[in-house]
Design an enzyme around this catalytic site. Structure first.
Site, short mmCIF file in Angstrom:
data_model
loop_
_atom_site.label_atom_id
_atom_site.label_comp_id
_atom_site.label_asym_id
_atom_site.label_seq_id
_atom_site.Cartn_x
_atom_site.Cartn_y
_atom_site.Cartn_z
CD GLU A 123 -5.78 5.62 0.55
OE1 GLU A 123 -4.87 6.46 0.69
OE2 GLU A 123 -5.84 4.59 1.23
CG HIS A 160 0.22 6.27 -0.64
ND1 HIS A 160 -0.79 7.04 -1.16
CD2 HIS A 160 -0.34 5.57 0.40
CE1 HIS A 160 -1.92 6.83 -0.45
NE2 HIS A 160 -1.67 5.94 0.47
CG HIS A 203 -1.79 1.18 1.40
ND1 HIS A 203 -3.12 1.17 1.04
CD2 HIS A 203 -1.55 2.44 1.85
CE1 HIS A 203 -3.65 2.37 1.28
NE2 HIS A 203 -2.71 3.17 1.77
CD GLU A 204 1.60 3.69 3.68
OE1 GLU A 204 1.80 4.74 3.03
OE2 GLU A 204 0.57 3.51 4.37
ZN ZN Z 1 -3.10 5.29 1.92
#
Ligand code: ZN
Length: 501
Positions: free
Chosen positions: A294, A268, A264-265
């Site tokens: 997101e 980003h 997830h990170e």
């Molecule tokens: Zn996030």
């Protein structure tokens, strides 16, 4: 004119230096700083942020923007120059609209409310925080008044994080989504619960970190321009296009938290690492909105990282890393475990199907508070009623209900939630567009090749930084406006198959 553009960029680059230094101090605070450093660190960050704000709101920047915009009528809308002026002007207006004295009133109230919230939450005592929350609501309405012309008081808050959207458009999209999600969650709930025991067999931390870093390296996170450290509340942060860092939290008793959290990170961070180098140290060099940001973390975490194809490639290596825990586990059992759906009380622990119901609940309640349709005193009851109608659960107390998230308790109410669900909806629309341009993407994921997908994202999203608003970006990248259809098709396809619906 060229001199004035150089002068503007020089000033903006100094602002960026100061705020990047503050961000680096914040990164250190949350990763390596000894507890004793807290007081001095707070002061140091506040000083740097104040200097950055003063430099950015200097009226010289206003003059330069004015003169350059008058002279620059020939620049194309998507040129670096026109985009720089357009985006900087928008941020300059936002930063200068609210008087400094009112900003410090908000900051002071925010720290009082935050401290009271930590106590009230632990004691599950909404009544204790209620007067402060009423004051927060009043300050929020006053804040909105500095931005005349909005249709609803929540609109300026939405502008701050998801510029160009408003309560009416987001509300309509969410209404459509909720109408389809509630029955889907109910239908899944009637099926036997997936078993995720295999994720809880004890996974030593060092091996988890090594495996997770190998995964995100293969996805395309560039460790020459980034690094990963441990923290309590994971985040990604950028000091330059060439230094974008991520953090992770590991649980030896629950494998997917650290592993998919890193993915997830990294999502980003790959967005920030993919911004065009020419935009470095300007307001154009970052992700364009909370929702689009997101969408990139969720795309890599969920559409890629929770897909069967992804694990066809990675599961043998995971089994080799953890033979004691996984040698007797089939790919299918593991795939079902990481895609378990179960309505729960806590947003941050929710699976990808139920998560949006938590977000939409908060969006609707904060919108109603700001519109004067809901009183602060009635907030806990409204929260619980909505949990019951959407997720079939009633919180046993306010700690696991209305007091669970910090968002409403550290300064202002509004605009902090919609980006999460906008991101989920966008992630599927982007992924569908990438796949229709490159139908070979699923086969490539199955053999561990992510370059085509990342290349499409770089070309259509990453490299543009903040040049385009979220709506413009969706339109340009996918050929149409934001719609829930690709997202619902993804969810019903995947979970229909998993749960035999
Ligand atoms: Zn996030």
């Amino acid at each position: 004119m060229q001199d004035k553009l150089i002068e503007l960029k020089r000033r903006l680059s100094e602002v960026d230096d100061l705020s990047s230094a503050a961000a680096l101090l914040a990164w250190d605070q949350q990763t390596h700083m000894p507890p004793g450093g807290a007081e001095a660190r707070g002061r140091q960050m506040a000083t740097l942020q104040r200097l950055a704000h003063e430099k950015f709101t200097d009226e010289k920047i206003g003059y330069l923007l004015e003169e350059l915009q008058r002279a620059g009528a020939g620049w194309a809308y998507d040129s670096d120059e026109a985009s720089l002026l357009r985006v900087t002007q928008r941020q300059y207006t936002q930063a200068t609209q609210v008087p400094a004295s009112f900003v410090s009133e908000i900051v002071n109230h925010g720290s009082i409310a935050f401290n009271a919230w930590t106590t009230a939450r632990a004691a599950s005592d909404f009544a204790a925080i209620r007067p402060l929350l009423e004051k927060t609501l009043e300050l929020s309405l006053r804040y909105a008044d500095y931005f005349p012309g909005h249709a609803e008081p929540i609109d300026p808050f939405i502008d701050n994080s998801d510029y160009g959207m408003n309560a009416a458009t987001v509300g309509l999209l969410f209404e459509q989504l909720r109408e389809e999600l509630v029955p889907l969650v109910r239908a899944i709930g009637e099926q036997p619960l997936a078993n995720d025991e295999v994720l809880r067999r004890g996974y030593p931390e060092a091996a988890q970190i090594a495996f997770g870093e190998e995964v995100i390296r293969q996805l395309g996170y560039d460790f020459n321009r980034g690094r990963q450290d441990k923290t309590f509340h994971p985040f990604a942060t950028k000091f330059s296009v060439n230094d974008v860092r991520i953090t992770t939290r590991l649980d030896e008793k629950y494998l997917s938290e650290g592993l998919l959290g890193s993915v997830h990170e990294a999502g980003h961070a790959m967005y920030e690492q993919g911004v065009d180098q020419a935009l470095e140290a300007t307001p154009l060099a970052s992700g364009t909105s909370a929702g689009v940001h997101e969408s990139q973390s969720r795309l890599w975490e969920n559409l890629v990282g929770r897909s069967r194809n992804f694990w066809i490639h990675f599961f043998p290596a995971l089994q080799a890393t953890f033979p004691d825990q996984l040698s007797d586990v089939s790919l299918e059992t593991f795939y079902r475990a990481i895609n378990r759906v179960e309505p729960s009380l806590i947003r941050v622990e929710a699976d990808e199907v139920t998560y949006n119901l938590h977000v939409m609940l908060r969006f609707d309640l904060e919108r109603a508070l700001l519109n004067g349709e809901l009183a602060v005193a009635d907030l806990p009851a409204a929260w619980n009623a909505r949990m019951e109608s959407d997720l079939g659960l009633t919180p046993p107390d306010d700690r696991d209900g209305v007091l669970q998230d910090v968002h409403w308790f550290d300064g202002l109410i509004g605009g902090g939630f919609q980006g999460y669900t906008l991101g989920n909806v966008m992630s599927a629309q982007f992924f569908a567009a990438a796949q229709s341009a490159h139908p070979e993407i699923p086969d490539q994921i199955r053999v561990g090749s992510f370059d085509t997908l990342r290349g499409w994202l770089t070309e259509n999203i990453y490299r543009h930084g903040t040049k385009f608003t979220a709506s413009e970006l969706v339109e340009r990248a996918t050929g149409g406006p934001l719609t829930i259809e690709p997202y619902m098709a993804y969810l019903t396809g995947k979970y229909g198959e998993l749960y035999g619906l």
